[in-house]
Design a protein around this motif. Structure first.
Motif, PDB file in Angstrom:
ATOM      1  N   ILE A  86      34.866  19.642 -23.284  1.00  0.00           N
ATOM      2  CA  ILE A  86      36.258  19.770 -22.839  1.00  0.00           C
ATOM      3  C   ILE A  86      36.369  19.484 -21.350  1.00  0.00           C
ATOM      4  CG2 ILE A  86      38.137  21.428 -22.491  1.00  0.00           C
ATOM      5  CD1 ILE A  86      37.387  22.669 -25.182  1.00  0.00           C
ATOM      6  N   ALA A  87      35.417  19.978 -20.568  1.00  0.00           N
ATOM      7  CA  ALA A  87      35.456  19.743 -19.119  1.00  0.00           C
ATOM      8  C   ALA A  87      35.217  18.281 -18.771  1.00  0.00           C
ATOM      9  CB  ALA A  87      34.417  20.618 -18.421  1.00  0.00           C
ATOM     10  N   SER A  88      34.409  17.588 -19.556  1.00  0.00           N
ATOM     11  CA  SER A  88      34.069  16.210 -19.198  1.00  0.00           C
ATOM     12  C   SER A  88      34.998  15.165 -19.824  1.00  0.00           C
ATOM     13  CB  SER A  88      32.616  15.901 -19.560  1.00  0.00           C
ATOM     14  OG  SER A  88      32.392  16.108 -20.923  1.00  0.00           O
ATOM     15  N   ILE A  89      35.361  15.317 -21.091  1.00  0.00           N
ATOM     16  CA  ILE A  89      36.196  14.281 -21.734  1.00  0.00           C
ATOM     17  C   ILE A  89      37.518  14.815 -22.261  1.00  0.00           C
ATOM     18  CG2 ILE A  89      34.272  12.756 -22.322  1.00  0.00           C
ATOM     19  CD1 ILE A  89      34.230  13.899 -25.115  1.00  0.00           C
ATOM     20  N   GLY A  90      37.792  16.092 -22.076  1.00  0.00           N
ATOM     21  CA  GLY A  90      39.062  16.668 -22.496  1.00  0.00           C
ATOM     22  C   GLY A  90      39.063  17.046 -23.965  1.00  0.00           C
ATOM     23  N   VAL A  91      40.110  17.766 -24.343  1.00  0.00           N
ATOM     24  CA  VAL A  91      40.222  18.233 -25.726  1.00  0.00           C
ATOM     25  C   VAL A  91      40.374  17.053 -26.686  1.00  0.00           C
ATOM     26  CG1 VAL A  91      41.614  19.604 -27.322  1.00  0.00           C
ATOM     27  CG2 VAL A  91      41.201  20.448 -25.019  1.00  0.00           C
ATOM     28  N   GLY A  92      41.214  16.097 -26.332  1.00  0.00           N
ATOM     29  CA  GLY A  92      41.400  14.924 -27.184  1.00  0.00           C
ATOM     30  C   GLY A  92      40.125  14.114 -27.331  1.00  0.00           C
ATOM     31  N   GLY A  93      39.390  13.970 -26.243  1.00  0.00           N
ATOM     32  CA  GLY A  93      38.120  13.247 -26.303  1.00  0.00           C
ATOM     33  C   GLY A  93      37.094  13.958 -27.154  1.00  0.00           C
ATOM     34  N   MET A  94      37.081  15.289 -27.081  1.00  0.00           N
ATOM     35  CA  MET A  94      36.147  16.066 -27.892  1.00  0.00           C
ATOM     36  C   MET A  94      36.444  15.873 -29.379  1.00  0.00           C
ATOM     37  SD  MET A  94      35.660  20.176 -28.178  1.00  0.00           S
ATOM     38  CE  MET A  94      37.279  20.304 -28.921  1.00  0.00           C
ATOM     39  N   TYR A  95      37.720  15.985 -29.746  1.00  0.00           N
ATOM     40  CA  TYR A  95      38.081  15.781 -31.150  1.00  0.00           C
ATOM     41  C   TYR A  95      37.800  14.345 -31.582  1.00  0.00           C
ATOM     42  CZ  TYR A  95      40.263  20.334 -31.780  1.00  0.00           C
ATOM     43  OH  TYR A  95      40.503  21.679 -31.901  1.00  0.00           O
ATOM     44  N   CYS A  96      38.000  13.393 -30.703  1.00  0.00           N
ATOM     45  CA  CYS A  96      37.716  11.993 -31.030  1.00  0.00           C
ATOM     46  C   CYS A  96      36.208  11.786 -31.221  1.00  0.00           C
ATOM     47  CB  CYS A  96      38.262  11.081 -29.934  1.00  0.00           C
ATOM     48  SG  CYS A  96      38.231   9.352 -30.371  1.00  0.00           S
ATOM     49  N   LEU A  97      35.410  12.403 -30.358  1.00  0.00           N
ATOM     50  CA  LEU A  97      33.954  12.315 -30.500  1.00  0.00           C
ATOM     51  C   LEU A  97      33.506  12.898 -31.833  1.00  0.00           C
ATOM     52  CD1 LEU A  97      31.117  11.750 -29.275  1.00  0.00           C
ATOM     53  CD2 LEU A  97      31.219  14.085 -28.377  1.00  0.00           C
ATOM     54  N   TYR A  98      34.050  14.057 -32.206  1.00  0.00           N
ATOM     55  CA  TYR A  98      33.694  14.648 -33.487  1.00  0.00           C
ATOM     56  C   TYR A  98      34.183  13.798 -34.652  1.00  0.00           C
ATOM     57  CZ  TYR A  98      31.883  18.897 -31.334  1.00  0.00           C
ATOM     58  OH  TYR A  98      31.132  19.792 -30.623  1.00  0.00           O
ATOM     59  N   THR A  99      35.324  13.140 -34.496  1.00  0.00           N
ATOM     60  CA  THR A  99      35.807  12.226 -35.533  1.00  0.00           C
ATOM     61  C   THR A  99      34.816  11.080 -35.729  1.00  0.00           C
ATOM     62  OG1 THR A  99      38.101  12.734 -34.989  1.00  0.00           O
ATOM     63  CG2 THR A  99      37.703  10.711 -36.212  1.00  0.00           C
ATOM     64  N   ILE A 100      34.349  10.509 -34.632  1.00  0.00           N
ATOM     65  CA  ILE A 100      33.383   9.408 -34.699  1.00  0.00           C
ATOM     66  C   ILE A 100      32.078   9.877 -35.341  1.00  0.00           C
ATOM     67  CG2 ILE A 100      31.959   7.872 -33.280  1.00  0.00           C
ATOM     68  CD1 ILE A 100      34.415   7.750 -31.347  1.00  0.00           C
ATOM     69  N   LEU A 101      31.616  11.071 -34.978  1.00  0.00           N
ATOM     70  CA  LEU A 101      30.375  11.587 -35.560  1.00  0.00           C
ATOM     71  C   LEU A 101      30.514  11.822 -37.065  1.00  0.00           C
ATOM     72  CD1 LEU A 101      29.237  14.076 -32.781  1.00  0.00           C
ATOM     73  CD2 LEU A 101      28.250  11.854 -33.332  1.00  0.00           C
ATOM     74  N   VAL A 102      31.658  12.315 -37.501  1.00  0.00           N
ATOM     75  CA  VAL A 102      31.881  12.514 -38.935  1.00  0.00           C
ATOM     76  C   VAL A 102      31.912  11.167 -39.659  1.00  0.00           C
ATOM     77  CG1 VAL A 102      33.592  13.264 -40.637  1.00  0.00           C
ATOM     78  CG2 VAL A 102      32.995  14.758 -38.752  1.00  0.00           C
ATOM     79  N   LEU A 103      32.563  10.168 -39.059  1.00  0.00           N
ATOM     80  CA  LEU A 103      32.603   8.837 -39.684  1.00  0.00           C
ATOM     81  C   LEU A 103      31.213   8.226 -39.793  1.00  0.00           C
ATOM     82  CD1 LEU A 103      35.852   7.343 -38.115  1.00  0.00           C
ATOM     83  CD2 LEU A 103      35.498   8.107 -40.472  1.00  0.00           C
ATOM     84  N   ILE A 104      30.405   8.383 -38.748  1.00  0.00           N
ATOM     85  CA  ILE A 104      29.030   7.873 -38.789  1.00  0.00           C
ATOM     86  C   ILE A 104      28.245   8.581 -39.888  1.00  0.00           C
ATOM     87  CG2 ILE A 104      26.834   7.826 -37.521  1.00  0.00           C
ATOM     88  CD1 ILE A 104      28.511   7.325 -34.974  1.00  0.00           C
ATOM     89  N   THR A 105      28.414   9.895 -39.992  1.00  0.00           N
ATOM     90  CA  THR A 105      27.733  10.659 -41.034  1.00  0.00           C
ATOM     91  C   THR A 105      28.145  10.187 -42.427  1.00  0.00           C
ATOM     92  OG1 THR A 105      27.629  12.579 -39.585  1.00  0.00           O
ATOM     93  CG2 THR A 105      27.326  12.978 -41.929  1.00  0.00           C
ATOM     94  N   LEU A 106      29.436   9.944 -42.611  1.00  0.00           N
ATOM     95  CA  LEU A 106      29.916   9.477 -43.915  1.00  0.00           C
ATOM     96  C   LEU A 106      29.355   8.100 -44.263  1.00  0.00           C
ATOM     97  CD1 LEU A 106      33.635  10.647 -43.830  1.00  0.00           C
ATOM     98  CD2 LEU A 106      31.791  11.545 -45.245  1.00  0.00           C
ATOM     99  N   VAL A 107      29.321   7.188 -43.304  1.00  0.00           N
ATOM    100  CA  VAL A 107      28.806   5.843 -43.558  1.00  0.00           C
ATOM    101  C   VAL A 107      27.312   5.889 -43.875  1.00  0.00           C
ATOM    102  CG1 VAL A 107      28.327   3.606 -42.470  1.00  0.00           C
ATOM    103  CG2 VAL A 107      30.581   4.644 -42.236  1.00  0.00           C
ATOM    104  N   VAL A 108      26.542   6.636 -43.074  1.00  0.00           N
ATOM    105  CA  VAL A 108      25.105   6.741 -43.323  1.00  0.00           C
ATOM    106  C   VAL A 108      24.851   7.398 -44.676  1.00  0.00           C
ATOM    107  CG1 VAL A 108      22.992   7.896 -42.541  1.00  0.00           C
ATOM    108  CG2 VAL A 108      24.439   6.712 -40.898  1.00  0.00           C
ATOM    109  N   SER A 109      25.593   8.448 -44.991  1.00  0.00           N
ATOM    110  CA  SER A 109      25.417   9.132 -46.278  1.00  0.00           C
ATOM    111  C   SER A 109      25.772   8.220 -47.444  1.00  0.00           C
ATOM    112  CB  SER A 109      26.288  10.387 -46.342  1.00  0.00           C
ATOM    113  OG  SER A 109      25.899  11.303 -45.358  1.00  0.00           O
ATOM    114  N   PHE A 110      26.819   7.444 -47.287  1.00  0.00           N
ATOM    115  CA  PHE A 110      27.240   6.542 -48.372  1.00  0.00           C
ATOM    116  C   PHE A 110      26.147   5.532 -48.699  1.00  0.00           C
ATOM    117  CE2 PHE A 110      29.276   2.654 -49.907  1.00  0.00           C
ATOM    118  CZ  PHE A 110      29.945   3.153 -51.014  1.00  0.00           C
TER     119      PHE A 110
END
Length: 145
Positions: A86-110
């Motif tokens: 939150i201090a480095s990339i903000g709340v929106g950036g944090m949620y966006c980072l977690y969105t990207i990590l979930v998408l990567i996890t879904l693609v690798v799992s698929f």
């Protein structure tokens, strides 16, 4: 999608007019509810459900323990990293980072998780045993001149 909705709301919050905010204030609550609903109904528990199928019967107890340890370790690290994110990339950036990590996890799992629908536990174990034997044979053939 709910993480992305939270990221978009956090980034667009300063630009939302008071007239729109009457309706938009429900977006984070609904997104948060959907996030935990999706986590509890699938994404969060699937690694525990797959343990019984993927791990061989003789290694299940050790594997379950190790998976539990690593799961709790990564949850701890994730929670401890939130103030820094939150201090480095903000709340929106944090949620966006977690969105990207979930998408990567879904693609690798698929692409890496085998389909086990309709297979018994013995069939799944035989499948992995055969894969392991094939890998050993390929390694031996590459080592020989």
């Amino acid at each position: 999608m709910s993480l992305f909705a939270q990221a978009a709301f956090a980034w667009l919050f300063p630009y939302i007019t008071p007239e729109i905010m009457v309706y938009a204030k429900w977006i984070p609550i609904v997104a948060f509810f959907l996030q935990y609903l999706g986590f509890g109904l699938g994404f969060g528990v699937i690694n525990y459900l797959l343990q019984g199928e993927i791990l061989p019967s003789d290694m299940r107890s050790i594997g379950n323990g190790l998976i539990g340890i690593f799961d709790n370790l990564f949850v701890f690290l994730s929670v401890k990293s939130i103030p820094f994110l939150i201090a480095s990339i903000g709340v929106g950036g944090m949620y966006c980072l977690y969105t990207i990590l979930v998408l990567i996890t879904l693609v690798v799992s698929f692409f890496t998780m085998p389909e086990t629908k309709g297979m018994s536990l013995e069939d799944i174990e035989d499948f992995y045993t055969a894969m392991k034997k094939t890998e050993r044979i390929e390694k031996k053939s590459h080592m020989q001149p």
